[in-house]
Scaffold this motif. Structure first.
Motif, short mmCIF file in Angstrom:
data_model
loop_
_atom_site.label_atom_id
_atom_site.label_comp_id
_atom_site.label_asym_id
_atom_site.label_seq_id
_atom_site.Cartn_x
_atom_site.Cartn_y
_atom_site.Cartn_z
N ALA A 271 77.55 -2.10 -122.95
CA ALA A 271 77.48 -1.85 -124.29
C ALA A 271 78.62 -1.13 -124.79
N SER A 272 79.13 -0.01 -124.19
CA SER A 272 80.29 0.75 -124.39
C SER A 272 81.43 0.10 -124.33
N LEU A 273 81.59 -1.02 -123.38
CA LEU A 273 82.78 -1.72 -123.59
C LEU A 273 82.76 -2.79 -124.92
N ASP B 251 92.96 4.05 -126.40
CA ASP B 251 92.14 4.32 -127.69
C ASP B 251 90.68 4.40 -127.40
N PHE B 252 90.11 3.98 -126.33
CA PHE B 252 88.59 4.07 -125.99
C PHE B 252 88.49 4.14 -124.35
N GLY B 253 87.49 5.30 -123.88
CA GLY B 253 87.14 5.16 -122.55
C GLY B 253 85.87 4.60 -122.59
N SER B 254 85.37 3.76 -121.51
CA SER B 254 83.92 3.62 -121.28
C SER B 254 83.48 3.77 -120.03
N PHE B 255 82.41 4.65 -119.85
CA PHE B 255 81.85 5.14 -118.50
C PHE B 255 80.48 4.57 -118.47
N SER B 256 79.92 4.23 -117.07
CA SER B 256 78.66 3.89 -116.88
C SER B 256 78.01 4.88 -116.22
N LEU B 257 76.48 4.70 -116.58
CA LEU B 257 75.62 5.75 -115.86
C LEU B 257 74.60 4.98 -114.94
N HIS B 258 74.93 3.91 -114.36
CA HIS B 258 74.12 3.38 -113.51
C HIS B 258 73.98 4.15 -112.33
N PRO B 259 72.77 4.02 -111.39
CA PRO B 259 72.17 4.54 -110.30
C PRO B 259 73.35 4.52 -109.30
N ARG B 260 74.36 3.78 -109.24
CA ARG B 260 75.33 4.05 -108.23
C ARG B 260 76.63 4.92 -108.51
N LYS B 261 76.31 5.45 -109.69
CA LYS B 261 77.48 6.29 -110.31
C LYS B 261 77.19 7.62 -109.93
N HIS C 282 104.41 -3.10 -127.40
CA HIS C 282 104.00 -4.22 -127.95
C HIS C 282 103.00 -4.05 -128.97
N GLY C 283 102.70 -2.88 -129.28
CA GLY C 283 101.61 -2.63 -130.54
C GLY C 283 100.22 -2.98 -130.15
N LEU C 284 99.95 -2.71 -128.68
CA LEU C 284 98.26 -3.14 -128.29
C LEU C 284 97.49 -2.14 -128.20
N TYR C 285 96.14 -2.28 -128.57
CA TYR C 285 95.25 -1.25 -128.08
C TYR C 285 94.85 -1.29 -126.48
N VAL C 286 94.45 0.21 -126.14
CA VAL C 286 94.12 -0.03 -124.78
C VAL C 286 92.65 0.56 -124.52
N ILE C 287 91.94 0.05 -123.96
CA ILE C 287 90.41 0.24 -123.68
C ILE C 287 90.28 0.47 -122.07
N GLU C 288 90.13 1.84 -121.62
CA GLU C 288 89.66 1.88 -120.37
C GLU C 288 88.24 1.92 -119.86
N ASP C 289 88.27 0.74 -118.94
CA ASP C 289 86.96 0.34 -118.30
C ASP C 289 86.99 1.49 -117.08
N ALA C 290 86.34 2.71 -117.50
CA ALA C 290 86.15 3.75 -116.56
C ALA C 290 84.66 3.97 -115.82
N ALA C 291 84.13 2.71 -115.91
CA ALA C 291 82.57 2.66 -115.39
C ALA C 291 82.36 3.37 -114.38
N CYS C 292 83.32 3.50 -113.26
CA CYS C 292 83.20 4.12 -111.90
C CYS C 292 83.80 5.43 -111.84
N ALA C 293 84.64 5.84 -112.87
CA ALA C 293 85.43 6.86 -112.60
C ALA C 293 85.42 8.17 -113.51
N ILE C 294 84.19 8.50 -113.79
CA ILE C 294 83.90 9.91 -114.36
C ILE C 294 84.45 10.93 -113.26
N GLY C 295 85.55 11.86 -113.88
CA GLY C 295 85.99 12.78 -113.00
C GLY C 295 87.13 12.53 -112.44
N ALA C 296 87.65 11.09 -112.31
CA ALA C 296 88.96 10.73 -111.91
C ALA C 296 89.98 11.27 -112.92
#
Length: 372
Positions: A63-65, A177-187, A151-165
């Motif tokens: 949903a965050s992405l 422009d955005f970062g996206s984190f997951s709170l799934h049980p393997r995180k 190139h005038g592009l947006y950047v969305i970081e899929d940081a699902a696994c990377a909280i604290g990296a």
């Protein structure tokens, strides 16, 4: 011969202590279950950890992405550059907004997008680069931001696994422009299902907070629906569960780093390519992922480990090789994305979690070293 460890050894298992449980119970007893003060408290904690200006907690990492793409008005006719090796959600959200995912191969060792191949994939239709910080290691964000800016592009970081990296002192989720984190049980911290969107501007943050709650403008009274939004809210008891676990994050990271060091020192076999971390990068180690010398060896090693009650799994997908994407886009996967295909077909995630002990890691390593 290795001394038998406590069995079975699972790939990952969340660690929820009595304080975490009581945090949830307290919210349940309050009767205020939906998005409220605990969600706001979690968002403040995420900002404090990462240095992000704004955060929005949502129902899951996919949903965050999705929200980030919608907020940037990316849709039909647009192209989004993503790595060919990731969890399938990275590509699915692009499809769901009607845009086209443009895949780029990865680098073995880091498992992140090969930045040297990005520019050749940029066209007049490209609107966004969506790098993945695979398994908890930041992608080469300096080069990605340089390309996006030129190139005038947006950047969305899929940081699902990377909280604290981190790269240097800058945290995952704060480069684009955005970062996206997951709170799934393997995180490292979990709400069961949950996610967080980080961003730099109040305007984009209000857009996310509007879209996650049916399109209601935050704070409007009487209630005003200004967007065709979604129900992507996180509950207060889920937020309280994550906030409670975040007090242990420093010790969780230290524990995982120690286990990874033990893996790297103890695995003595020429059948595995071990992960690498570039200088200046701090890995958060959501997953310890190795690559076997070929697919057959990977399958036999899985069986060997299972015989010894050690359970592992595939790390991520070579997305262009998945049936939906292969049928729709007719890729020559092995030719176009050789490293992504190798990481997928020969890759293996070994046990790693807060609950795993050094004795168990030593046992896993000894069993792998005995594998013929």
């Amino acid at each position: 011969m290795a001394e038998k460890a406590i069995n079975p050894i699972f790939l990952s298992r969340p660690n929820l202590d009595e304080v975490d449980i009581q945090a949830v119970v307290s919210v349940l007893k309050s009767g205020n279950l939906v998005q409220g003060k605990e969600v706001a408290n979690l968002e403040e904690k995420i900002n404090s950890l990462t240095g992000s200006a704004f955060s929005s907690a949502v129902s899951n990492g996919t949903a965050s992405l999705h929200l980030a793409l919608v907020a940037l008005e990316i849709g039909p006719g647009d192209e989004v550059i993503i790595p060919a090796f990731s969890y399938i959600a990275t590509a699915n959200v692009v499809e769901l907004v009607g845009a086209t995912p443009v895949f780029v191969d990865i680098e073995l060792g880091t498992f992140n997008i090969n930045v040297s191949q990005i520019e050749e994939k940029i066209t007049s239709k490209t609107k966004c680069i969506m790098p993945v910080h695979e398994f908890g290691l930041c992608a080469n964000m300096e080069e990605i931001i340089r390309l996006a800016t030129s190139h005038g592009l947006y950047v969305i970081e899929d940081a699902a696994c990377a909280i604290g990296a981190r790269i240097g002192d800058q945290y995952a989720g704060t480069f684009g422009d955005f970062g996206s984190f997951s709170l799934h049980p393997r995180k490292s911290v979990t709400s069961g299902e949950g996610g967080v969107v980080t961003t730099k501007t109040k305007e984009l943050d209000e857009k996310i907070k509007t879209l996650r709650n049916h399109g209601i403008r935050p704070g409007s009274f009487p209630m005003d629906f200004v967007e065709a939004g979604f129900n992507y809210r996180l509950t207060d008891f889920q937020a309280a569960l994550v906030s409670s676990q975040m007090r242990r994050l420093p010790s969780i990271f230290r524990h995982k780093e120690a286990l990874v060091d033990l893996y790297l020192k103890s695995l003595r076999t020429d059948i595995l390519l071990l992960p690498s971390v570039p200088d200046g990068f701090t890995h958060s180690w959501q997953t310890f992922h190795v690559v076997c010398k070929d697919h057959e060896t990977r399958e036999r090693l899985i069986g060997w480990l299972k015989e010894h009650q050690i359970f592992c799994n595939y790390g991520a997908q070579c997305i262009p090789a998945m049936s939906f994407y292969l049928k729709k886009y007719q890729f020559d996967v092995k030719q176009q994305f050789p490293s992504a295909y190798e990481a997928y077909s020969c890759g293996l995630a070994l046990p790693l979690s807060e609950t795993l002990t050094s004795e168990e890691v030593s046992y896993v390593c000894e069993i792998i070293n005995q594998f013929k």
